[in-house]
Write a protein that holds these residues in place. Structure first.
Motif, PDB file in Angstrom:
ATOM      1  N   THR A   3      27.090  11.277   7.682  1.00  7.77           N
ATOM      2  CA  THR A   3      27.058  12.659   8.137  1.00  7.77           C
ATOM      3  C   THR A   3      27.230  12.686   9.646  1.00  7.77           C
ATOM      4  OG1 THR A   3      25.520  13.208   6.353  1.00  7.77           O
ATOM      5  CG2 THR A   3      25.740  14.802   8.143  1.00  7.77           C
ATOM      6  N   THR A   4      28.155  13.509  10.146  1.00  6.42           N
ATOM      7  CA  THR A   4      28.430  13.575  11.579  1.00  6.42           C
ATOM      8  C   THR A   4      27.376  14.414  12.297  1.00  6.42           C
ATOM      9  OG1 THR A   4      29.807  15.555  11.414  1.00  6.42           O
ATOM     10  CG2 THR A   4      30.877  13.414  11.064  1.00  6.42           C
ATOM     11  N   ASP A   5      27.459  14.426  13.612  1.00  6.60           N
ATOM     12  CA  ASP A   5      26.616  15.307  14.409  1.00  6.60           C
ATOM     13  C   ASP A   5      27.034  16.761  14.163  1.00  6.60           C
ATOM     14  OD1 ASP A   5      25.288  13.134  15.478  1.00  6.60           O
ATOM     15  OD2 ASP A   5      26.699  12.933  17.161  1.00  6.60           O
ATOM     16  N   PRO A   6      26.178  17.728  14.551  1.00  7.79           N
ATOM     17  CA  PRO A   6      26.554  19.147  14.376  1.00  7.79           C
ATOM     18  C   PRO A   6      27.902  19.458  15.013  1.00  7.79           C
ATOM     19  CG  PRO A   6      24.234  18.965  14.954  1.00  7.79           C
ATOM     20  CD  PRO A   6      24.818  17.582  15.090  1.00  7.79           C
ATOM     21  N   LEU A   7      28.671  20.321  14.357  1.00  9.84           N
ATOM     22  CA  LEU A   7      29.999  20.667  14.828  1.00  9.84           C
ATOM     23  C   LEU A   7      29.913  21.616  16.027  1.00  9.84           C
ATOM     24  CD1 LEU A   7      31.830  21.259  11.433  1.00  9.84           C
ATOM     25  CD2 LEU A   7      31.619  19.150  12.752  1.00  9.84           C
ATOM     26  N   ALA A  13      26.351  23.265  11.030  1.00 13.53           N
ATOM     27  CA  ALA A  13      27.431  22.728  10.197  1.00 13.53           C
ATOM     28  C   ALA A  13      27.710  21.279  10.566  1.00 13.53           C
ATOM     29  CB  ALA A  13      28.702  23.564  10.360  1.00 13.53           C
ATOM     30  N   ARG A  14      27.936  20.444   9.535  1.00 16.20           N
ATOM     31  CA  ARG A  14      28.247  19.036   9.740  1.00 16.20           C
ATOM     32  C   ARG A  14      29.322  18.593   8.755  1.00 16.20           C
ATOM     33  NH1 ARG A  14      22.797  15.737  11.253  1.00 16.20           N
ATOM     34  NH2 ARG A  14      21.784  17.330  12.530  1.00 16.20           N
ATOM     35  N   LEU A  15      30.066  17.551   9.135  1.00 17.88           N
ATOM     36  CA  LEU A  15      31.047  16.948   8.246  1.00 17.88           C
ATOM     37  C   LEU A  15      30.445  15.711   7.586  1.00 17.88           C
ATOM     38  CD1 LEU A  15      34.357  17.070  10.336  1.00 17.88           C
ATOM     39  CD2 LEU A  15      33.624  18.640   8.531  1.00 17.88           C
ATOM     40  N   VAL A  16      30.811  15.489   6.322  1.00 18.80           N
ATOM     41  CA  VAL A  16      30.367  14.287   5.604  1.00 18.80           C
ATOM     42  C   VAL A  16      31.599  13.521   5.133  1.00 18.80           C
ATOM     43  CG1 VAL A  16      28.134  15.167   4.874  1.00 18.80           C
ATOM     44  CG2 VAL A  16      30.137  15.606   3.452  1.00 18.80           C
ATOM     45  N   ALA A  42      25.259  12.205  -8.857  1.00 14.57           N
ATOM     46  CA  ALA A  42      25.431  13.048  -7.671  1.00 14.57           C
ATOM     47  C   ALA A  42      24.629  14.340  -7.797  1.00 14.57           C
ATOM     48  CB  ALA A  42      26.910  13.381  -7.468  1.00 14.57           C
ATOM     49  N   THR A  43      24.170  14.838  -6.670  1.00 11.92           N
ATOM     50  CA  THR A  43      23.471  16.121  -6.607  1.00 11.92           C
ATOM     51  C   THR A  43      24.326  17.213  -5.966  1.00 11.92           C
ATOM     52  OG1 THR A  43      22.478  15.526  -4.478  1.00 11.92           O
ATOM     53  CG2 THR A  43      21.242  14.959  -6.476  1.00 11.92           C
ATOM     54  N   HIS A  44      25.404  16.834  -5.273  1.00 13.49           N
ATOM     55  CA  HIS A  44      26.251  17.805  -4.589  1.00 13.49           C
ATOM     56  C   HIS A  44      27.719  17.499  -4.855  1.00 13.49           C
ATOM     57  CE1 HIS A  44      22.458  18.474  -2.545  1.00 13.49           C
ATOM     58  NE2 HIS A  44      22.942  19.555  -1.964  1.00 13.49           N
ATOM     59  N   TYR A  45      28.561  18.512  -4.691  1.00 16.12           N
ATOM     60  CA  TYR A  45      29.982  18.351  -4.966  1.00 16.12           C
ATOM     61  C   TYR A  45      30.791  19.282  -4.078  1.00 16.12           C
ATOM     62  CZ  TYR A  45      30.368  22.875  -7.301  1.00 16.12           C
ATOM     63  OH  TYR A  45      30.410  24.214  -7.561  1.00 16.12           O
ATOM     64  N   VAL A  46      32.110  18.995  -3.980  1.00 16.19           N
ATOM     65  CA  VAL A  46      33.062  19.863  -3.312  1.00 16.19           C
ATOM     66  C   VAL A  46      34.342  19.831  -4.129  1.00 16.19           C
ATOM     67  CG1 VAL A  46      33.864  17.975  -1.821  1.00 16.19           C
ATOM     68  CG2 VAL A  46      34.291  20.342  -1.144  1.00 16.19           C
ATOM     69  N   THR A  60      25.448  12.246  -2.942  1.00 13.42           N
ATOM     70  CA  THR A  60      23.999  12.470  -3.019  1.00 13.42           C
ATOM     71  C   THR A  60      23.434  12.330  -1.614  1.00 13.42           C
ATOM     72  OG1 THR A  60      23.998  11.483  -5.235  1.00 13.42           O
ATOM     73  CG2 THR A  60      21.864  11.766  -4.168  1.00 13.42           C
ATOM     74  N   PRO A  61      23.471  13.391  -0.809  1.00 16.51           N
ATOM     75  CA  PRO A  61      22.972  13.301   0.567  1.00 16.51           C
ATOM     76  C   PRO A  61      21.454  13.185   0.600  1.00 16.51           C
ATOM     77  CG  PRO A  61      23.630  15.542   0.046  1.00 16.51           C
ATOM     78  CD  PRO A  61      24.030  14.712  -1.124  1.00 16.51           C
ATOM     79  N   ASP A  62      20.951  12.557   1.657  1.00 14.41           N
ATOM     80  CA  ASP A  62      19.505  12.475   1.851  1.00 14.41           C
ATOM     81  C   ASP A  62      18.942  13.858   2.137  1.00 14.41           C
ATOM     82  OD1 ASP A  62      19.643   9.766   1.513  1.00 14.41           O
ATOM     83  OD2 ASP A  62      19.819   9.331   3.658  1.00 14.41           O
TER      84      ASP A  62
END
Length: 442
Positions: A3-7, A13-16, A42-46, A60-62
């Motif tokens: 996960t990147t730093d805040p945009l 908002a962050r990019l993964v 997985a718990t999340h999707y796009v 599955t993000p922390d």
């Protein structure tokens, strides 16, 4: 996943990067989404659409990464970017401090989404280039960052900030059963259980027959030798010959080391002796690209020659294999010399290390069943020497495979290559370290 730093301008908002991607028909989107989410845990999707298909990424993000944050997929934004989605194949490399985001897109579909170290990113880039050559796909390389190396087009992380709504990562919907099916099942169990007891409990099927020892051994032999392992006696001398015909000095950069596997291309390391980075960029042949330069300012990496095709070690030749003791006698005759009777070669600096062989199939004590008359054992070996000793490699037995080979330029005590066989005090020259496996019968 990373996960990147805040945009910029969007503190929540962050990019993964680093999602698992799959394509599935749009008309079966819900069922396929649930199936892949379960497969990946997985718990999340796009999701985004590409023609009649839906391209889905799963992660599955922390809990700490998603608390109060809106996540967006960097790979999804790359795949839908105007400079990427229309290309046959695109490889995007974005350096982020000590990491490199590697996204491979084919006709708008994300094939891989990885977060790698700089050396691993260069290896992955070579693998993707070879895959595109094999599939006859025109590959365009985009990216930014000093560690990325040469690219066809510059593509910075700022390009992912244009469309702020693209690639939103959402939570996978909970799949709750409806009330009616539950009531129907409950009623059938309560009121029809006694009458249907015999029908619902048929006799247990007979236990499946456990494969015999011979069957398991035969299957393991087929699996082992299906890997197409090249013969060391052919591939090792061929690599030495191929590397020996390559240019050793390019624009003030001198060959230092080459690392070769059993397929693809060797990886070259060059050391600077008077040249500059720009000199090498201009003078390097197309076959050496992509180039990458180390932070120490003294080394550069390049693509080496292609590993040649040779014959493989097969189980069909096992009748001609030497025994384990016969292999040791042939390769480690005192003092560490290959047999000097057929070859009058000084073996100074030529050493062989052989690890004891272990059974290809371990048989626990007390195992019943017929055992094959002879079973294959496997061990590892390593040989160190100089290029002028390649005739010794060419006489290695046919049961020895080559896994890797490192060829490097060694200087003698006076700082020159000299002749590797000129005496015990002069060890300069092209040195090799070959490693592999050997197979023998017990």
């Amino acid at each position: 996943m990373h996960t990147t730093d805040p945009l910029p301008r969007e503190k929540n908002a962050r990019l993964v990067f680093g999602l698992d991607w799959r394509a599935y028909p749009a008309r079966q989107m819900r069922a396929e989404r649930r199936r892949y989410a379960d497969d990946f845990g997985a718990t999340h999707y796009v999701e985004y659409r590409s023609g009649k298909d839906v391209i889905g990424g799963f992660c599955t993000p922390d809990a700490g990464e998603i608390k109060g944050a809106r996540l967006y997929s960097g790979a999804a934004r790359i795949a839908q970017h105007e400079r990427v989605k229309g290309r046959a194949a695109a490889l995007v490399l974005l350096q982020d401090d000590q990491r490199v985001h590697v996204v491979f897109v084919v006709r708008g579909v994300v094939r891989s989404d990885e977060v790698l170290t700089t050396p691993k990113a260069h290896e992955r880039r070579l693998a993707i280039e070879q895959e595109c050559l094999r599939l006859n796909l025109t590959l365009t390389t985009l990216g930014s960052g000093q560690a990325v190396g040469d690219v066809d087009e510059s593509f910075g992380a700022a390009a992912l900030l244009d469309d702020r709504k693209t690639g939103r990562v959402a939570k996978v919907p909970v799949n709750l059963p409806t009330l009616v099916p539950v009531l129907v099942i409950f009623t059938a169990v309560v009121f029809g259980g006694i009458q249907l007891l015999d029908l619902l409990n048929p006799p247990a099927p007979p236990a499946s027959k456990e494969p015999s020892l011979e069957d398991r051994y035969a299957a393991l032999v087929r699996q082992t030798f299906a890997a197409k392992m090249p013969r060391a006696s052919q591939l090792a001398p061929a690599l030495l010959s191929t590397l020996g015909n390559s240019e050793s000095v390019v624009a003030g950069w001198v060959f230092e080391k080459a690392v070769c596997a059993t397929q693809g291309y060797c990886a070259l390391t060059l050391r600077r002796y008077g040249g500059s980075f720009e000199d090498l960029r201009q003078a390097a042949a197309e076959t050496m690209r992509p180039l990458h330069f180390d932070a120490d300012g003294l080394h550069a990496g390049a693509r080496g020659p292609q590993v040649p095709d040779v014959a493989f070690v097969t189980a069909d030749d096992q009748k001609a294999w030497p025994t384990e003791q016969g292999l040791i006698d042939a390769l480690q005759t005192p003092p560490q010399k290959l047999s000097t009777k057929p070859f009058e070669l000084i073996s100074y600096g030529y050493t062989v290390q052989i690890e004891p062989a272990i059974p290809l199939l371990a048989i626990p004590p007390g195992t019943t069943g017929s055992r094959p008359a002879q079973m294959i054992r496997v061990g590892t070996w390593e040989i160190n020497g100089f290029r002028w000793q390649s005739p010794l490699l060419a006489k290695l037995p046919s049961n020895m495979t080559l896994d890797s080979m490192t060829v490097e330029l060694k200087l003698n005590d006076q700082g020159a290559t000299g002749k590797a066989n000129s005496g015990a005090g002069d060890q300069g020259g092209i040195h090799f370290t070959a490693k592999g496996k050997y197979y023998v019968l017990d």
